[in-house]
Design a protein around this motif. Structure first.
Motif, PDB file in Angstrom:
ATOM      1  N   GLU A   1      32.026  26.172  32.470  1.00 36.74           N
ATOM      2  CA  GLU A   1      32.231  27.615  33.811  1.00 36.74           C
ATOM      3  C   GLU A   1      31.148  27.839  34.171  1.00 36.74           C
ATOM      4  O   GLU A   1      30.281  28.453  34.254  1.00 36.74           O
ATOM      5  CB  GLU A   1      33.144  28.268  33.181  1.00 36.74           C
ATOM      6  N   GLN A   2      31.070  27.896  35.636  1.00 36.21           N
ATOM      7  CA  GLN A   2      30.422  29.196  36.485  1.00 36.21           C
ATOM      8  C   GLN A   2      30.737  30.654  37.067  1.00 36.21           C
ATOM      9  O   GLN A   2      31.615  30.944  36.916  1.00 36.21           O
ATOM     10  CB  GLN A   2      30.507  28.343  37.800  1.00 36.21           C
ATOM     11  N   TYR A   3      30.018  31.281  36.031  1.00 34.01           N
ATOM     12  CA  TYR A   3      30.013  32.961  36.043  1.00 34.01           C
ATOM     13  C   TYR A   3      29.168  33.493  37.335  1.00 34.01           C
ATOM     14  O   TYR A   3      27.988  33.322  37.134  1.00 34.01           O
ATOM     15  CB  TYR A   3      30.001  33.554  34.753  1.00 34.01           C
ATOM     16  N   PHE A   4      29.695  34.404  37.519  1.00 33.63           N
ATOM     17  CA  PHE A   4      28.678  34.527  38.863  1.00 33.63           C
ATOM     18  C   PHE A   4      28.705  35.916  39.205  1.00 33.63           C
ATOM     19  O   PHE A   4      29.373  36.891  38.993  1.00 33.63           O
ATOM     20  CB  PHE A   4      30.256  34.623  40.049  1.00 33.63           C
TER      21      PHE A   4
ATOM     22  N   LYS B   1      34.495  41.813  46.787  1.00 32.28           N
ATOM     23  CA  LYS B   1      34.229  41.523  44.736  1.00 32.28           C
ATOM     24  C   LYS B   1      33.636  39.610  44.828  1.00 32.28           C
ATOM     25  O   LYS B   1      33.955  38.661  45.796  1.00 32.28           O
ATOM     26  CB  LYS B   1      35.328  41.575  44.506  1.00 32.28           C
ATOM     27  N   SER B   2      32.864  39.781  43.731  1.00 30.91           N
ATOM     28  CA  SER B   2      32.721  38.253  43.084  1.00 30.91           C
ATOM     29  C   SER B   2      33.910  37.494  42.570  1.00 30.91           C
ATOM     30  O   SER B   2      35.667  37.674  43.276  1.00 30.91           O
ATOM     31  CB  SER B   2      31.580  38.628  41.921  1.00 30.91           C
ATOM     32  N   LEU B   3      32.976  36.164  42.281  1.00 27.20           N
ATOM     33  CA  LEU B   3      34.599  35.221  41.437  1.00 27.20           C
ATOM     34  C   LEU B   3      34.716  35.322  40.694  1.00 27.20           C
ATOM     35  O   LEU B   3      34.170  35.666  39.142  1.00 27.20           O
ATOM     36  CB  LEU B   3      34.069  34.275  42.349  1.00 27.20           C
ATOM     37  N   GLU B   4      36.043  35.315  40.224  1.00 25.47           N
ATOM     38  CA  GLU B   4      36.350  35.093  38.748  1.00 25.47           C
ATOM     39  C   GLU B   4      36.944  34.196  38.930  1.00 25.47           C
ATOM     40  O   GLU B   4      37.520  33.501  38.969  1.00 25.47           O
ATOM     41  CB  GLU B   4      37.458  36.082  38.865  1.00 25.47           C
ATOM     42  N   SER B   5      36.545  33.620  37.160  1.00 18.33           N
ATOM     43  CA  SER B   5      37.387  32.020  37.081  1.00 18.33           C
ATOM     44  C   SER B   5      38.347  32.841  36.360  1.00 18.33           C
ATOM     45  O   SER B   5      38.898  33.103  35.376  1.00 18.33           O
ATOM     46  CB  SER B   5      36.073  32.043  35.844  1.00 18.33           C
TER      47      SER B   5
ATOM     48  N   ALA C   1      44.878  38.511  46.904  1.00 19.46           N
ATOM     49  CA  ALA C   1      43.209  37.643  46.763  1.00 19.46           C
ATOM     50  C   ALA C   1      43.058  36.676  46.918  1.00 19.46           C
ATOM     51  O   ALA C   1      43.575  36.479  48.122  1.00 19.46           O
ATOM     52  CB  ALA C   1      43.082  37.759  45.160  1.00 19.46           C
ATOM     53  N   THR C   2      41.905  36.150  47.630  1.00 17.09           N
ATOM     54  CA  THR C   2      41.300  34.887  47.953  1.00 17.09           C
ATOM     55  C   THR C   2      41.540  34.067  46.470  1.00 17.09           C
ATOM     56  O   THR C   2      40.742  34.180  45.617  1.00 17.09           O
ATOM     57  CB  THR C   2      40.642  34.872  48.664  1.00 17.09           C
ATOM     58  N   TYR C   3      41.666  32.751  45.984  1.00 14.67           N
ATOM     59  CA  TYR C   3      41.825  31.650  45.580  1.00 14.67           C
ATOM     60  C   TYR C   3      41.480  30.590  46.061  1.00 14.67           C
ATOM     61  O   TYR C   3      41.671  30.268  47.434  1.00 14.67           O
ATOM     62  CB  TYR C   3      43.676  31.291  44.951  1.00 14.67           C
ATOM     63  N   PHE C   4      40.149  30.418  45.481  1.00 11.20           N
ATOM     64  CA  PHE C   4      39.294  28.636  45.857  1.00 11.20           C
ATOM     65  C   PHE C   4      40.130  27.414  44.269  1.00 11.20           C
ATOM     66  O   PHE C   4      39.232  27.966  43.000  1.00 11.20           O
ATOM     67  CB  PHE C   4      38.167  29.464  45.697  1.00 11.20           C
TER      68      PHE C   4
END
Lengths: 114, 112
Positions: A102-105, B41-45, B85-88
């Protein structure tokens, strides 16, 4: 949360000036990445690093350079900023081995070039 | 050139309804990721899908992967406002360097 910080968090600069963004990690992860995010484009990879002094280009690398002299820091430099480089820049890190990679941002840097 | 296409790009839904976001990609890959981003905000896995037929679930979200069809889905069950939210989706295209190519994102708005 993964230990990733970015500095500065916000920056306004003028066209033609050099700009350096810093990504710092405390996770000792091997891989580090720089992305830019623009409306309608999602995230696009600028450069990445797979180890100290090991870097390579991503899909939108023109106008950008990077350096990684130690594991924890990955620097992104805009040699001569242009208005098209106004964007939000995200750094990401990834573990050294094994799935799932996984990449953590990081929190992001908002850059405005006037 | 690798393409990762999400649809829809904009999704407005009512609380309590179900819906699916689709992610198609144009080349083979060994893994697919889903991320969430809240405004500013940033991206959350959310999920990492590693193999054909993989299915993962967390709360009201379920992701699946069909590598033969080069398709992943993110299914939303009984949506609530907090899912706005926005989902990628993102596909690994860099082999062992794990370079990701992202879709453009799906902006999900859940209305009361």
């Amino acid at each position: 949360d993964a230990g990733i910080t970015q500095s500065p968090r916000h920056k306004v600069t003028e066209t033609g000036t050099p700009v350096t963004l810093r990504c710092h990690q405390t996770e000792n992860h091997r891989y580090m990445y720089w992305y830019r995010q623009d409306p309608g484009h999602g995230l696009r990879l600028i450069h990445y690093s797979y180890g100290v002094k090991d870097t390579d280009k991503g899909e939108v690398s023109d106008g950008y350079s990077v350096s990684r002299s130690k594991t924890e820091d990955f620097l992104l430099t805009l040699e001569s900023a242009t208005s098209s480089q106004t964007s939000v820049y995200f750094c990401a890190i990834s573990e050294s081995s094994g799935a799932p990679h996984e990449q953590y941002f990081g929190p992001g840097t908002r850059l405005t070039v006037t | 050139e690798l393409k990762v296409e999400q649809n829809p790009l904009f999704l407005s839904m009512q609380e309590g309804k179900n819906y699916t976001i689709y992610c198609n990609y144009s080349t083979t890959s060994d893994r697919l990721y889903w991320y969430r981003q809240d405004p500013g905000k940033s991206l959350e896995s959310l999920f990492v899908l590693l193999s054909n037929g993989a299915v993962k679930q967390e709360g009201r979200l379920m992701a699946s992967l069909d590598t033969k069809a080069r398709l992943s889905t993110l299914h939303i069950t009984a949506a609530v406002h907090d899912l706005s939210a926005t989902y990628f989706c993102a596909v690994n295209t860099g082999g062992s360097n794990y370079k990701l190519t992202f879709g453009k994102g799906t902006l999900l708005t859940v209305n009361p």
